[in-house]
Design a protein around this motif. Structure first.
Motif, PDB file in Angstrom:
ATOM      1  N   GLY A 124       0.798  -1.222   0.000  1.00 40.51           N
ATOM      2  CA  GLY A 124       0.000   0.000   0.000  1.00 40.51           C
ATOM      3  C   GLY A 124       0.832   1.274   0.000  1.00 40.51           C
ATOM      4  O   GLY A 124       0.291   2.365  -0.145  1.00 40.51           O
ATOM      5  N   ASP A 125       2.132   1.158   0.191  1.00 39.89           N
ATOM      6  CA  ASP A 125       3.012   2.324   0.196  1.00 39.89           C
ATOM      7  C   ASP A 125       3.656   2.504  -1.182  1.00 39.89           C
ATOM      8  O   ASP A 125       3.974   1.523  -1.859  1.00 39.89           O
ATOM      9  N   VAL A 126       3.843   3.743  -1.557  1.00 42.61           N
ATOM     10  CA  VAL A 126       4.519   4.061  -2.819  1.00 42.61           C
ATOM     11  C   VAL A 126       5.867   4.683  -2.481  1.00 42.61           C
ATOM     12  O   VAL A 126       5.948   5.624  -1.688  1.00 42.61           O
ATOM     13  N   THR A 127       6.911   4.129  -3.062  1.00 38.16           N
ATOM     14  CA  THR A 127       8.266   4.663  -2.898  1.00 38.16           C
ATOM     15  C   THR A 127       8.732   5.156  -4.260  1.00 38.16           C
ATOM     16  O   THR A 127       8.665   4.412  -5.229  1.00 38.16           O
ATOM     17  N   GLU A 128       9.187   6.398  -4.304  1.00 39.02           N
ATOM     18  CA  GLU A 128       9.690   6.960  -5.547  1.00 39.02           C
ATOM     19  C   GLU A 128      11.159   7.299  -5.383  1.00 39.02           C
ATOM     20  O   GLU A 128      11.551   7.957  -4.416  1.00 39.02           O
ATOM     21  N   VAL A 129      11.961   6.823  -6.332  1.00 40.61           N
ATOM     22  CA  VAL A 129      13.380   7.146  -6.365  1.00 40.61           C
ATOM     23  C   VAL A 129      13.556   8.182  -7.470  1.00 40.61           C
ATOM     24  O   VAL A 129      13.326   7.889  -8.640  1.00 40.61           O
ATOM     25  N   PRO A 130      13.929   9.409  -7.099  1.00 39.72           N
ATOM     26  CA  PRO A 130      14.073  10.448  -8.127  1.00 39.72           C
ATOM     27  C   PRO A 130      15.294  10.216  -9.008  1.00 39.72           C
ATOM     28  O   PRO A 130      16.186   9.433  -8.672  1.00 39.72           O
ATOM     29  N   SER A 131      15.327  10.911 -10.116  1.00 33.71           N
ATOM     30  CA  SER A 131      16.438  10.771 -11.055  1.00 33.71           C
ATOM     31  C   SER A 131      17.777  11.136 -10.416  1.00 33.71           C
ATOM     32  O   SER A 131      18.788  10.498 -10.670  1.00 33.71           O
ATOM     33  N   PHE A 132      17.786  12.163  -9.597  1.00 33.75           N
ATOM     34  CA  PHE A 132      19.025  12.604  -8.964  1.00 33.75           C
ATOM     35  C   PHE A 132      18.788  12.711  -7.466  1.00 33.75           C
ATOM     36  O   PHE A 132      17.920  13.456  -7.028  1.00 33.75           O
ATOM     37  N   VAL A 133      19.551  11.959  -6.707  1.00 27.56           N
ATOM     38  CA  VAL A 133      19.395  11.912  -5.256  1.00 27.56           C
ATOM     39  C   VAL A 133      20.567  12.627  -4.590  1.00 27.56           C
ATOM     40  O   VAL A 133      21.593  12.898  -5.222  1.00 27.56           O
ATOM     41  N   VAL A 134      20.416  12.900  -3.300  1.00 30.19           N
ATOM     42  CA  VAL A 134      21.501  13.546  -2.559  1.00 30.19           C
ATOM     43  C   VAL A 134      22.680  12.586  -2.456  1.00 30.19           C
ATOM     44  O   VAL A 134      22.524  11.359  -2.529  1.00 30.19           O
ATOM     45  N   GLY A 135      23.856  13.147  -2.292  1.00 31.98           N
ATOM     46  CA  GLY A 135      25.115  12.412  -2.349  1.00 31.98           C
ATOM     47  C   GLY A 135      25.182  11.111  -1.585  1.00 31.98           C
ATOM     48  O   GLY A 135      25.646  10.103  -2.113  1.00 31.98           O
ATOM     49  N   ASP A 136      24.710  11.086  -0.328  1.00 27.03           N
ATOM     50  CA  ASP A 136      24.851   9.866   0.463  1.00 27.03           C
ATOM     51  C   ASP A 136      23.894   8.756   0.024  1.00 27.03           C
ATOM     52  O   ASP A 136      24.006   7.638   0.492  1.00 27.03           O
ATOM     53  N   GLN A 137      22.988   9.045  -0.893  1.00 37.67           N
ATOM     54  CA  GLN A 137      22.061   8.022  -1.381  1.00 37.67           C
ATOM     55  C   GLN A 137      22.498   7.428  -2.723  1.00 37.67           C
ATOM     56  O   GLN A 137      21.906   6.463  -3.183  1.00 37.67           O
ATOM     57  N   TYR A 138      23.541   7.961  -3.343  1.00 38.82           N
ATOM     58  CA  TYR A 138      23.964   7.469  -4.661  1.00 38.82           C
ATOM     59  C   TYR A 138      24.420   6.011  -4.621  1.00 38.82           C
ATOM     60  O   TYR A 138      24.118   5.250  -5.533  1.00 38.82           O
ATOM     61  N   GLU A 139      25.134   5.618  -3.589  1.00 38.49           N
ATOM     62  CA  GLU A 139      25.603   4.231  -3.518  1.00 38.49           C
ATOM     63  C   GLU A 139      24.423   3.270  -3.441  1.00 38.49           C
ATOM     64  O   GLU A 139      24.399   2.240  -4.118  1.00 38.49           O
ATOM     65  N   VAL A 140      23.419   3.620  -2.651  1.00 40.29           N
ATOM     66  CA  VAL A 140      22.221   2.782  -2.553  1.00 40.29           C
ATOM     67  C   VAL A 140      21.504   2.755  -3.895  1.00 40.29           C
ATOM     68  O   VAL A 140      21.070   1.706  -4.357  1.00 40.29           O
ATOM     69  N   LYS A 141      21.400   3.904  -4.545  1.00 41.73           N
ATOM     70  CA  LYS A 141      20.721   3.972  -5.846  1.00 41.73           C
ATOM     71  C   LYS A 141      21.436   3.095  -6.867  1.00 41.73           C
ATOM     72  O   LYS A 141      20.788   2.416  -7.669  1.00 41.73           O
ATOM     73  N   ASN A 142      22.766   3.062  -6.837  1.00 36.56           N
ATOM     74  CA  ASN A 142      23.518   2.198  -7.750  1.00 36.56           C
ATOM     75  C   ASN A 142      23.227   0.726  -7.488  1.00 36.56           C
ATOM     76  O   ASN A 142      23.101  -0.073  -8.423  1.00 36.56           O
ATOM     77  N   ARG A 143      23.091   0.340  -6.224  1.00 36.71           N
ATOM     78  CA  ARG A 143      22.754  -1.058  -5.894  1.00 36.71           C
ATOM     79  C   ARG A 143      21.351  -1.390  -6.383  1.00 36.71           C
ATOM     80  O   ARG A 143      21.114  -2.469  -6.938  1.00 36.71           O
ATOM     81  N   VAL A 144      20.425  -0.459  -6.205  1.00 42.71           N
ATOM     82  CA  VAL A 144      19.041  -0.668  -6.668  1.00 42.71           C
ATOM     83  C   VAL A 144      19.024  -0.832  -8.186  1.00 42.71           C
ATOM     84  O   VAL A 144      18.354  -1.722  -8.717  1.00 42.71           O
ATOM     85  N   GLU A 145      19.782  -0.010  -8.891  1.00 43.81           N
ATOM     86  CA  GLU A 145      19.836  -0.108 -10.353  1.00 43.81           C
ATOM     87  C   GLU A 145      20.377  -1.466 -10.787  1.00 43.81           C
ATOM     88  O   GLU A 145      19.870  -2.068 -11.733  1.00 43.81           O
ATOM     89  N   ALA A 146      21.393  -1.968 -10.099  1.00 42.69           N
ATOM     90  CA  ALA A 146      21.944  -3.284 -10.443  1.00 42.69           C
ATOM     91  C   ALA A 146      20.897  -4.373 -10.249  1.00 42.69           C
ATOM     92  O   ALA A 146      20.791  -5.298 -11.060  1.00 42.69           O
ATOM     93  N   VAL A 147      20.096  -4.274  -9.195  1.00 40.32           N
ATOM     94  CA  VAL A 147      19.022  -5.248  -8.962  1.00 40.32           C
ATOM     95  C   VAL A 147      18.004  -5.177 -10.094  1.00 40.32           C
ATOM     96  O   VAL A 147      17.591  -6.203 -10.641  1.00 40.32           O
ATOM     97  N   LEU A 148      17.593  -3.966 -10.472  1.00 40.85           N
ATOM     98  CA  LEU A 148      16.595  -3.800 -11.539  1.00 40.85           C
ATOM     99  C   LEU A 148      17.114  -4.328 -12.869  1.00 40.85           C
ATOM    100  O   LEU A 148      16.393  -5.025 -13.585  1.00 40.85           O
TER     101      LEU A 148
END
Length: 189
Positions: free
Chosen positions: A144-168
């Motif tokens: 029931g929750d919606v999570t949105e990952v924006p195109s450009f995130v703050v610096g400390d979230q880039y590593e997590v975003k890269n891991r998420v992209e690899a999963v996708l």
């Protein structure tokens, strides 16, 4: 002539930093138990909500034709998926779509891997995102929750975003990826 010690240390740190690569999704995180037999049975450590679905978009940004294109992946709670590529600046055959189905075990694995990668957190959009470069975004529904990952995130979230992209990227079947790649390299180029 030998370089000053501080300059040598900075150069070494830059070289070492440039050589590191983000860990593969299967390595994330270390505290997640790896039980290949459980994966085959579908007994993953995280229960996938029945409404789990996602939309993932990616674009090359503002580069000239014929290289400018975008991709869009949509996965429904049933596992029905569409993967679309679109060429920009092309009038004939501007897009193609490949459809495929993910089994329940594949959806379970995808959800567990996204959870392990840190995808279901609160994301913060960069205040001054770059203009013109390639980017990707993600919108997920789960429980029931919606999570949105924006195109450009703050610096400390880039590593997590890269891991998420690899999963996708790993969730796209190789045959579907090959079809899209062949189309992008085809006559419309």
């Amino acid at each position: 002539m030998t370089p000053p010690p501080l300059l040598a240390a900075v150069a070494a740190a830059l070289l070492l930093g440039a050589c590191t690569t983000p860990p593969a999704p299967q390595d994330l995180p270390a505290d997640r138990p790896v039980d290949l037999e459980a994966d085959r049975r579908g007994d993953l450590p995280v229960d996938r909500p029945a409404d789990f679905a996602l939309e993932y978009g990616w674009t090359t940004g503002t580069i000239p034709p014929p290289y400018n294109h975008s991709r869009h992946l949509e996965i429904t709670p049933s596992g029905a998926a569409t993967y679309t590529a679109e060429r920009r600046y092309v009038e004939d055959d501007p897009s193609t779509t490949v459809s495929f189905d993910l089994e329940a075990a594949d959806l379970d694995r995808l959800y567990a891997d996204l959870e392990a990668a840190g995808a279901f957190q609160s994301w913060t959009q960069e205040d001054n995102p770059p203009v013109g470069g390639g980017s990707w975004w993600l919108r997920m529904t789960a429980g029931g929750d919606v999570t949105e990952v924006p195109s450009f995130v703050v610096g400390d979230q880039y590593e997590v975003k890269n891991r998420v992209e690899a999963v996708l990227d790993g969730a796209i079947p190789p045959a579907a990826q090959a079809q899209i790649d062949a189309w992008l390299e085809g006559p419309g180029q």
